[in-house]
Design a protein around this motif. Structure first.
Motif, PDB file in Angstrom:
ATOM      1  N   ASP A  35       4.368   4.951  -0.147  1.00  0.00           N
ATOM      2  CA  ASP A  35       3.862   3.704   0.431  1.00  0.00           C
ATOM      3  C   ASP A  35       2.889   3.975   1.579  1.00  0.00           C
ATOM      4  O   ASP A  35       1.803   3.400   1.637  1.00  0.00           O
ATOM      5  CB  ASP A  35       5.026   2.824   0.891  1.00  0.00           C
ATOM      6  CG  ASP A  35       4.645   1.365   0.945  1.00  0.00           C
ATOM      7  OD1 ASP A  35       4.051   0.867  -0.034  1.00  0.00           O
ATOM      8  OD2 ASP A  35       4.927   0.721   1.970  1.00  0.00           O
ATOM      9  N   GLU A  36       3.267   4.887   2.480  1.00  0.00           N
ATOM     10  CA  GLU A  36       2.417   5.201   3.628  1.00  0.00           C
ATOM     11  C   GLU A  36       1.112   5.870   3.195  1.00  0.00           C
ATOM     12  O   GLU A  36       0.028   5.544   3.691  1.00  0.00           O
ATOM     13  CB  GLU A  36       3.165   6.103   4.606  1.00  0.00           C
ATOM     14  CG  GLU A  36       2.378   6.381   5.872  1.00  0.00           C
ATOM     15  CD  GLU A  36       3.173   7.205   6.863  1.00  0.00           C
ATOM     16  OE1 GLU A  36       2.531   8.027   7.542  1.00  0.00           O
ATOM     17  OE2 GLU A  36       4.402   7.037   6.961  1.00  0.00           O
ATOM     18  N   MET A  37       1.191   6.802   2.278  1.00  0.00           N
ATOM     19  CA  MET A  37      -0.022   7.494   1.809  1.00  0.00           C
ATOM     20  C   MET A  37      -0.936   6.537   1.054  1.00  0.00           C
ATOM     21  O   MET A  37      -2.160   6.594   1.206  1.00  0.00           O
ATOM     22  CB  MET A  37       0.342   8.696   0.933  1.00  0.00           C
ATOM     23  CG  MET A  37       1.045   9.809   1.696  1.00  0.00           C
ATOM     24  SD  MET A  37       0.086  10.462   3.082  1.00  0.00           S
ATOM     25  CE  MET A  37      -1.281  11.188   2.227  1.00  0.00           C
ATOM     26  N   LEU A  38      -0.360   5.648   0.242  1.00  0.00           N
ATOM     27  CA  LEU A  38      -1.176   4.675  -0.476  1.00  0.00           C
ATOM     28  C   LEU A  38      -1.883   3.726   0.491  1.00  0.00           C
ATOM     29  O   LEU A  38      -2.997   3.274   0.227  1.00  0.00           O
ATOM     30  CB  LEU A  38      -0.348   3.895  -1.493  1.00  0.00           C
ATOM     31  CG  LEU A  38       0.021   4.670  -2.754  1.00  0.00           C
ATOM     32  CD1 LEU A  38       0.930   3.824  -3.649  1.00  0.00           C
ATOM     33  CD2 LEU A  38      -1.214   5.124  -3.517  1.00  0.00           C
ATOM     34  N   TYR A  39      -1.258   3.441   1.624  1.00  0.00           N
ATOM     35  CA  TYR A  39      -1.894   2.603   2.645  1.00  0.00           C
ATOM     36  C   TYR A  39      -3.201   3.255   3.097  1.00  0.00           C
ATOM     37  O   TYR A  39      -4.247   2.610   3.165  1.00  0.00           O
ATOM     38  CB  TYR A  39      -0.937   2.423   3.829  1.00  0.00           C
ATOM     39  CG  TYR A  39      -1.427   1.463   4.892  1.00  0.00           C
ATOM     40  CD1 TYR A  39      -1.104   0.115   4.812  1.00  0.00           C
ATOM     41  CD2 TYR A  39      -2.188   1.902   5.972  1.00  0.00           C
ATOM     42  CE1 TYR A  39      -1.538  -0.776   5.781  1.00  0.00           C
ATOM     43  CE2 TYR A  39      -2.623   1.020   6.947  1.00  0.00           C
ATOM     44  CZ  TYR A  39      -2.294  -0.317   6.847  1.00  0.00           C
ATOM     45  OH  TYR A  39      -2.732  -1.205   7.809  1.00  0.00           O
ATOM     46  N   TRP A  40      -3.160   4.546   3.387  1.00  0.00           N
ATOM     47  CA  TRP A  40      -4.356   5.255   3.857  1.00  0.00           C
ATOM     48  C   TRP A  40      -5.370   5.438   2.738  1.00  0.00           C
ATOM     49  O   TRP A  40      -6.589   5.404   2.982  1.00  0.00           O
ATOM     50  CB  TRP A  40      -3.971   6.580   4.504  1.00  0.00           C
ATOM     51  CG  TRP A  40      -3.222   6.305   5.775  1.00  0.00           C
ATOM     52  CD1 TRP A  40      -1.870   6.411   5.982  1.00  0.00           C
ATOM     53  CD2 TRP A  40      -3.770   5.787   6.991  1.00  0.00           C
ATOM     54  NE1 TRP A  40      -1.557   5.998   7.253  1.00  0.00           N
ATOM     55  CE2 TRP A  40      -2.711   5.613   7.899  1.00  0.00           C
ATOM     56  CE3 TRP A  40      -5.055   5.451   7.398  1.00  0.00           C
ATOM     57  CZ2 TRP A  40      -2.877   5.128   9.191  1.00  0.00           C
ATOM     58  CZ3 TRP A  40      -5.242   4.972   8.689  1.00  0.00           C
ATOM     59  CH2 TRP A  40      -4.156   4.810   9.566  1.00  0.00           C
ATOM     60  N   ILE A  41      -4.899   5.605   1.518  1.00  0.00           N
ATOM     61  CA  ILE A  41      -5.814   5.666   0.370  1.00  0.00           C
ATOM     62  C   ILE A  41      -6.512   4.322   0.203  1.00  0.00           C
ATOM     63  O   ILE A  41      -7.710   4.257  -0.081  1.00  0.00           O
ATOM     64  CB  ILE A  41      -5.050   6.077  -0.912  1.00  0.00           C
ATOM     65  CG1 ILE A  41      -4.578   7.532  -0.794  1.00  0.00           C
ATOM     66  CG2 ILE A  41      -5.915   5.877  -2.153  1.00  0.00           C
ATOM     67  CD1 ILE A  41      -3.605   7.967  -1.881  1.00  0.00           C
ATOM     68  N   GLY A  42      -5.775   3.224   0.402  1.00  0.00           N
ATOM     69  CA  GLY A  42      -6.370   1.890   0.338  1.00  0.00           C
ATOM     70  C   GLY A  42      -7.450   1.699   1.387  1.00  0.00           C
ATOM     71  O   GLY A  42      -8.508   1.105   1.128  1.00  0.00           O
ATOM     72  N   LYS A  43      -7.214   2.199   2.592  1.00  0.00           N
ATOM     73  CA  LYS A  43      -8.235   2.123   3.650  1.00  0.00           C
ATOM     74  C   LYS A  43      -9.477   2.920   3.244  1.00  0.00           C
ATOM     75  O   LYS A  43     -10.609   2.462   3.447  1.00  0.00           O
ATOM     76  CB  LYS A  43      -7.668   2.611   4.984  1.00  0.00           C
ATOM     77  CG  LYS A  43      -6.643   1.643   5.582  1.00  0.00           C
ATOM     78  CD  LYS A  43      -6.101   2.103   6.907  1.00  0.00           C
ATOM     79  CE  LYS A  43      -7.020   1.877   8.056  1.00  0.00           C
ATOM     80  NZ  LYS A  43      -7.046   0.562   8.650  1.00  0.00           N
ATOM     81  N   ASP A  44      -9.267   4.093   2.670  1.00  0.00           N
ATOM     82  CA  ASP A  44     -10.406   4.894   2.196  1.00  0.00           C
ATOM     83  C   ASP A  44     -11.165   4.175   1.079  1.00  0.00           C
ATOM     84  O   ASP A  44     -12.393   4.230   1.026  1.00  0.00           O
ATOM     85  CB  ASP A  44      -9.939   6.264   1.708  1.00  0.00           C
ATOM     86  CG  ASP A  44      -9.592   7.211   2.846  1.00  0.00           C
ATOM     87  OD1 ASP A  44     -10.047   6.976   3.991  1.00  0.00           O
ATOM     88  OD2 ASP A  44      -8.866   8.185   2.597  1.00  0.00           O
ATOM     89  N   LEU A  45     -10.439   3.519   0.197  1.00  0.00           N
ATOM     90  CA  LEU A  45     -11.077   2.749  -0.878  1.00  0.00           C
ATOM     91  C   LEU A  45     -11.973   1.655  -0.290  1.00  0.00           C
ATOM     92  O   LEU A  45     -13.113   1.463  -0.724  1.00  0.00           O
ATOM     93  CB  LEU A  45     -10.010   2.140  -1.798  1.00  0.00           C
ATOM     94  CG  LEU A  45     -10.509   1.299  -2.959  1.00  0.00           C
ATOM     95  CD1 LEU A  45     -11.365   2.126  -3.906  1.00  0.00           C
ATOM     96  CD2 LEU A  45      -9.308   0.689  -3.692  1.00  0.00           C
ATOM     97  N   ALA A  46     -11.488   0.961   0.719  1.00  0.00           N
ATOM     98  CA  ALA A  46     -12.275  -0.092   1.373  1.00  0.00           C
ATOM     99  C   ALA A  46     -13.522   0.488   2.036  1.00  0.00           C
ATOM    100  O   ALA A  46     -14.566  -0.173   2.094  1.00  0.00           O
ATOM    101  CB  ALA A  46     -11.422  -0.835   2.398  1.00  0.00           C
ATOM    102  N   ARG A  47     -13.430   1.700   2.535  1.00  0.00           N
ATOM    103  CA  ARG A  47     -14.603   2.340   3.152  1.00  0.00           C
ATOM    104  C   ARG A  47     -15.690   2.624   2.121  1.00  0.00           C
ATOM    105  O   ARG A  47     -16.863   2.689   2.457  1.00  0.00           O
ATOM    106  CB  ARG A  47     -14.196   3.624   3.864  1.00  0.00           C
ATOM    107  CG  ARG A  47     -13.387   3.380   5.114  1.00  0.00           C
ATOM    108  CD  ARG A  47     -13.002   4.696   5.809  1.00  0.00           C
ATOM    109  NE  ARG A  47     -12.133   4.423   6.923  1.00  0.00           N
ATOM    110  CZ  ARG A  47     -10.812   4.644   6.929  1.00  0.00           C
ATOM    111  NH1 ARG A  47     -10.221   5.165   5.870  1.00  0.00           N
ATOM    112  NH2 ARG A  47     -10.093   4.351   7.991  1.00  0.00           N
ATOM    113  N   GLN A  48     -15.301   2.801   0.873  1.00  0.00           N
ATOM    114  CA  GLN A  48     -16.276   3.017  -0.200  1.00  0.00           C
ATOM    115  C   GLN A  48     -16.949   1.716  -0.632  1.00  0.00           C
ATOM    116  O   GLN A  48     -18.088   1.723  -1.081  1.00  0.00           O
ATOM    117  CB  GLN A  48     -15.601   3.647  -1.424  1.00  0.00           C
ATOM    118  CG  GLN A  48     -15.049   5.028  -1.176  1.00  0.00           C
ATOM    119  CD  GLN A  48     -16.134   6.013  -0.798  1.00  0.00           C
ATOM    120  OE1 GLN A  48     -17.194   6.070  -1.413  1.00  0.00           O
ATOM    121  NE2 GLN A  48     -15.878   6.787   0.251  1.00  0.00           N
TER     122      GLN A  48
END
Length: 187
Positions: A35-48
């Motif tokens: 859950d925590e790692m997916l949160y940061w992956i989601g933030k990276d996705l938004a940066r793209q």
């Protein structure tokens, strides 16, 4: 993979490939930190894919296959979004409490952070049988000039008629009109 899981994913709106990647492979790699790692992956996705407005956020969320997004409530310091639709309902039905929406939370937090120019955090506020409510809280004292806030060059979305119908929900339109009127007052 079990027959039950295969049958669920092959017949789900997200499909076998996306469902396997999202709900089988990533949790196997990330383990207890999913859950925590997916949160940061989601933030990276938004940066793209940074978008400039709530309507574009609704459209992009739909285009990415994350579900159907609706703004339920908002105030100067918080927003409540509902993420639903067949993809979300299928994911919840498959494994109600274990299904992670960390990716979606991180994605929404970063997108709204770009739009507001303040630091934003997101968390699941409520789970339903067919949707989740995601609460976003921001600190209006932390503006885009702070070290933590990021600046974005917003992308321009290509939309289909289905995307336009999704983005023009009454709640999204109401939120956009309020934002436009605030911007006009500032100019």
């Amino acid at each position: 993979m079990s027959q039950k899981l295969y049958d669920e994913l092959i017949n789900s709106p997200q499909g076998l490939v996306n469902g396997t990647l999202r709900d089988v492979i990533l949790p196997a790699i990330l383990g207890k930190e999913t859950d925590e790692m997916l949160y940061w992956i989601g933030k990276d996705l938004a940066r793209q894919y940074p978008v400039a407005s709530p309507a574009e956020l609704i459209t992009l969320t739909h285009q990415l296959g994350l579900g159907e997004l609706t703004l339920e409530k908002h105030s100067p310091t918080s927003q409540l979004w509902r993420l639903g639709g067949p993809i979300v309902a299928g994911r919840i039905k498959k494994d109600d409490e274990e299904t992670s929406f960390g990716l979606e939370c991180g994605f929404l937090a970063q997108e709204i952070e770009f739009q507001l120019g303040t630091v934003v955090e997101a968390k699941i506020n409520d789970r339903h049988h067919d949707a989740v409510n995601i609460l976003l809280e921001n600190d209006p004292q932390t503006d885009s000039n702070s070290e933590r806030a990021e600046l974005a060059t917003f992308i321009h979305l290509q939309t289909t008629s289905a995307d336009n119908d999704q983005a023009q929900s009454p709640k999204a339109g109401r939120h956009l009109r309020k934002r436009r009127s605030r911007r006009e007052k500032q100019d």
